[in-house]
Design a protein around this motif. Structure first.
Motif, PDB file in Angstrom:
ATOM      1  N   GLY A  98       1.807  -7.835 -16.024  1.00 17.45           N
ATOM      2  CA  GLY A  98       3.236  -7.723 -16.267  1.00 17.45           C
ATOM      3  C   GLY A  98       3.889  -7.541 -14.902  1.00 17.45           C
ATOM      4  N   VAL A  99       5.153  -7.131 -14.899  1.00 22.27           N
ATOM      5  CA  VAL A  99       5.861  -6.933 -13.638  1.00 22.27           C
ATOM      6  C   VAL A  99       6.477  -5.535 -13.631  1.00 22.27           C
ATOM      7  CG1 VAL A  99       7.758  -7.749 -12.178  1.00 22.27           C
ATOM      8  CG2 VAL A  99       6.354  -9.391 -13.419  1.00 22.27           C
ATOM      9  N   VAL A 100       6.347  -4.862 -12.481  1.00 21.20           N
ATOM     10  CA  VAL A 100       6.966  -3.545 -12.308  1.00 21.20           C
ATOM     11  C   VAL A 100       7.880  -3.582 -11.092  1.00 21.20           C
ATOM     12  CG1 VAL A 100       5.077  -2.261 -13.370  1.00 21.20           C
ATOM     13  CG2 VAL A 100       5.068  -2.644 -10.912  1.00 21.20           C
ATOM     14  N   ARG A 101       8.850  -2.685 -11.081  1.00 19.56           N
ATOM     15  CA  ARG A 101       9.748  -2.518  -9.940  1.00 19.56           C
ATOM     16  C   ARG A 101       9.578  -1.090  -9.445  1.00 19.56           C
ATOM     17  NH1 ARG A 101      15.491  -4.065 -11.230  1.00 19.56           N
ATOM     18  NH2 ARG A 101      14.695  -6.123 -10.743  1.00 19.56           N
ATOM     19  N   VAL A 102       9.403  -0.953  -8.124  1.00 25.43           N
ATOM     20  CA  VAL A 102       9.217   0.357  -7.519  1.00 25.43           C
ATOM     21  C   VAL A 102      10.035   0.429  -6.234  1.00 25.43           C
ATOM     22  CG1 VAL A 102       7.134  -0.366  -6.301  1.00 25.43           C
ATOM     23  CG2 VAL A 102       7.488   2.052  -6.761  1.00 25.43           C
ATOM     24  N   SER A 103      10.591   1.593  -5.954  1.00 25.38           N
ATOM     25  CA  SER A 103      11.349   1.802  -4.731  1.00 25.38           C
ATOM     26  C   SER A 103      10.488   2.585  -3.750  1.00 25.38           C
ATOM     27  CB  SER A 103      12.632   2.577  -5.045  1.00 25.38           C
ATOM     28  OG  SER A 103      13.345   2.833  -3.865  1.00 25.38           O
ATOM     29  N   VAL A 104      10.303   2.009  -2.553  1.00 23.71           N
ATOM     30  CA  VAL A 104       9.490   2.638  -1.515  1.00 23.71           C
ATOM     31  C   VAL A 104      10.337   2.771  -0.264  1.00 23.71           C
ATOM     32  CG1 VAL A 104       7.405   2.466  -0.118  1.00 23.71           C
ATOM     33  CG2 VAL A 104       7.387   1.637  -2.463  1.00 23.71           C
ATOM     34  N   GLY A 139       0.815  -1.218   0.000  1.00 29.39           N
ATOM     35  CA  GLY A 139       0.000   0.000   0.000  1.00 29.39           C
ATOM     36  C   GLY A 139       0.845   1.265   0.000  1.00 29.39           C
ATOM     37  N   ASP A 140       2.077   1.166   0.507  1.00 31.58           N
ATOM     38  CA  ASP A 140       2.976   2.323   0.516  1.00 31.58           C
ATOM     39  C   ASP A 140       3.459   2.678  -0.891  1.00 31.58           C
ATOM     40  OD1 ASP A 140       2.811   2.425   3.300  1.00 31.58           O
ATOM     41  OD2 ASP A 140       4.499   1.037   3.528  1.00 31.58           O
ATOM     42  N   ALA A 141       3.280   1.776  -1.847  1.00 30.15           N
ATOM     43  CA  ALA A 141       3.741   2.023  -3.214  1.00 30.15           C
ATOM     44  C   ALA A 141       2.786   2.912  -4.003  1.00 30.15           C
ATOM     45  CB  ALA A 141       3.920   0.699  -3.949  1.00 30.15           C
ATOM     46  N   VAL A 184      -0.581  -4.689  -8.285  1.00 31.46           N
ATOM     47  CA  VAL A 184      -0.995  -3.291  -8.279  1.00 31.46           C
ATOM     48  C   VAL A 184      -1.572  -2.920  -9.638  1.00 31.46           C
ATOM     49  CG1 VAL A 184       0.706  -2.565  -6.554  1.00 31.46           C
ATOM     50  CG2 VAL A 184       1.320  -2.530  -8.977  1.00 31.46           C
ATOM     51  N   THR A 185      -2.260  -1.789  -9.658  1.00 32.26           N
ATOM     52  CA  THR A 185      -2.679  -1.209 -10.938  1.00 32.26           C
ATOM     53  C   THR A 185      -1.756  -0.042 -11.229  1.00 32.26           C
ATOM     54  OG1 THR A 185      -4.280   0.222  -9.822  1.00 32.26           O
ATOM     55  CG2 THR A 185      -5.093  -1.859 -10.692  1.00 32.26           C
ATOM     56  N   ALA A 236       9.187   1.298 -19.582  1.00 33.69           N
ATOM     57  CA  ALA A 236       8.423   2.539 -19.412  1.00 33.69           C
ATOM     58  C   ALA A 236       8.247   2.873 -17.932  1.00 33.69           C
ATOM     59  CB  ALA A 236       7.058   2.400 -20.085  1.00 33.69           C
ATOM     60  N   GLU A 237       8.167   4.169 -17.646  1.00 32.96           N
ATOM     61  CA  GLU A 237       7.877   4.592 -16.284  1.00 32.96           C
ATOM     62  C   GLU A 237       6.374   4.584 -16.074  1.00 32.96           C
ATOM     63  OE1 GLU A 237       9.673   8.431 -15.582  1.00 32.96           O
ATOM     64  OE2 GLU A 237      11.381   7.468 -14.621  1.00 32.96           O
ATOM     65  N   VAL A 238       5.961   4.093 -14.906  1.00 30.98           N
ATOM     66  CA  VAL A 238       4.536   4.039 -14.586  1.00 30.98           C
ATOM     67  C   VAL A 238       4.305   4.582 -13.182  1.00 30.98           C
ATOM     68  CG1 VAL A 238       3.991   2.089 -16.108  1.00 30.98           C
ATOM     69  CG2 VAL A 238       4.765   1.654 -13.768  1.00 30.98           C
ATOM     70  N   SER A 239       3.097   5.026 -12.958  1.00 31.71           N
ATOM     71  CA  SER A 239       2.690   5.469 -11.636  1.00 31.71           C
ATOM     72  C   SER A 239       1.803   4.388 -11.041  1.00 31.71           C
ATOM     73  CB  SER A 239       1.916   6.785 -11.747  1.00 31.71           C
ATOM     74  OG  SER A 239       1.453   7.184 -10.479  1.00 31.71           O
ATOM     75  N   ILE A 240       2.067   4.017  -9.778  1.00 29.32           N
ATOM     76  CA  ILE A 240       1.249   3.011  -9.106  1.00 29.32           C
ATOM     77  C   ILE A 240      -0.038   3.701  -8.666  1.00 29.32           C
ATOM     78  CG2 ILE A 240       1.181   1.272  -7.276  1.00 29.32           C
ATOM     79  CD1 ILE A 240       3.580   0.955  -9.245  1.00 29.32           C
ATOM     80  N   THR A 241      -1.180   3.203  -9.152  1.00 27.28           N
ATOM     81  CA  THR A 241      -2.459   3.879  -8.886  1.00 27.28           C
ATOM     82  C   THR A 241      -3.330   3.162  -7.861  1.00 27.28           C
ATOM     83  OG1 THR A 241      -3.464   2.740 -10.765  1.00 27.28           O
ATOM     84  CG2 THR A 241      -2.510   4.924 -11.172  1.00 27.28           C
ATOM     85  N   GLY A 242      -3.081   1.889  -7.623  1.00 24.52           N
ATOM     86  CA  GLY A 242      -3.910   1.166  -6.668  1.00 24.52           C
ATOM     87  C   GLY A 242      -3.342  -0.196  -6.348  1.00 24.52           C
ATOM     88  N   VAL A 243      -3.962  -0.850  -5.357  1.00 28.08           N
ATOM     89  CA  VAL A 243      -3.536  -2.174  -4.920  1.00 28.08           C
ATOM     90  C   VAL A 243      -4.651  -3.161  -5.248  1.00 28.08           C
ATOM     91  CG1 VAL A 243      -2.912  -3.586  -2.929  1.00 28.08           C
ATOM     92  CG2 VAL A 243      -2.136  -1.220  -3.063  1.00 28.08           C
ATOM     93  N   LEU A 244      -4.285  -4.236  -5.950  1.00 29.96           N
ATOM     94  CA  LEU A 244      -5.248  -5.292  -6.273  1.00 29.96           C
ATOM     95  C   LEU A 244      -5.195  -6.438  -5.266  1.00 29.96           C
ATOM     96  CD1 LEU A 244      -4.704  -5.463 -10.142  1.00 29.96           C
ATOM     97  CD2 LEU A 244      -6.656  -4.479  -8.929  1.00 29.96           C
TER      98      LEU A 244
END
Length: 172
Positions: free
Chosen positions: A124-130, A104-106, A162-163, A149-157
């Motif tokens: 797909g798979v994304v990598r995010v630093s939190v 949820g912190d992402a 995540v979405t 591509a850069e993406v913004s994390i918009t929600g948690v599934l």
């Protein structure tokens, strides 16, 4: 003077034991130091008080003061050092903690796509630093997004998914 020096070294040994074995020392005494709840009577505070009392009283006695002022100086020294040990213990125990990072912190963070996201109900798979922690999550998006591509994390599934939405970059 010898008695006061012995008290000083006993208190110093207690402080050193507290630093080395911490809560295990209090457990070894069967929780006797926990009889009065709180940090006021911790082993660090008691050791600091006894040590300062002994050394302060030994210094006063070595200066040739009578017994009553010697005990007062020892007690005053013990209270000051005991208070300081209590304050330091409280500062360490009540200090901020980063806690555990959750998915949820992402939300709201920017990540990078590792494997392409086909769009729709596929993942797909994304990598995010939190907070300095790198997380890899399954990701779903409404539209297809290419790897890199850069993406913004918009929600948690779910706890592992995540979405995301593409990061909008204006044309120059």
């Amino acid at each position: 003077m010898t008695l006061f020096l012995v008290l000083g070294f006993v208190g110093l040994a207690l402080v050193l034991l507290t630093l080395l074995v911490g809560d295990h020392l209090e457990a070894a005494f069967g929780g006797a130091f926990n009889a009065l709840e709180g940090d006021v009577f911790s082993t660090a505070v008691i050791g600091g008080f006894v040590s300062a009392f002994g050394f302060g009283a030994a210094a006063a006695e070595g200066a040739g003061l009578p017994v009553l002022p010697t005990l007062a100086i020892g007690a005053g020294s013990g209270v000051v050092v005991g208070w300081f040990a209590w304050w330091l213990t409280k500062l360490v125990k009540d200090g901020p903690s980063d806690g555990t990072v959750s998915i949820g912190d992402a939300v709201g963070q920017v990540g990078r796509v590792l494997t392409p996201i086909p769009g729709g109900d596929s993942y797909g798979v994304v990598r995010v630093s939190v907070g300095g922690h790198v997380m890899q999550c399954n990701a779903s998006a409404l539209l297809a997004i290419e790897a890199g591509a850069e993406v913004s994390i918009t929600g948690v599934l779910s706890p592992t998914a995540v979405t995301v939405a593409p990061v909008w970059k204006p044309e120059s």
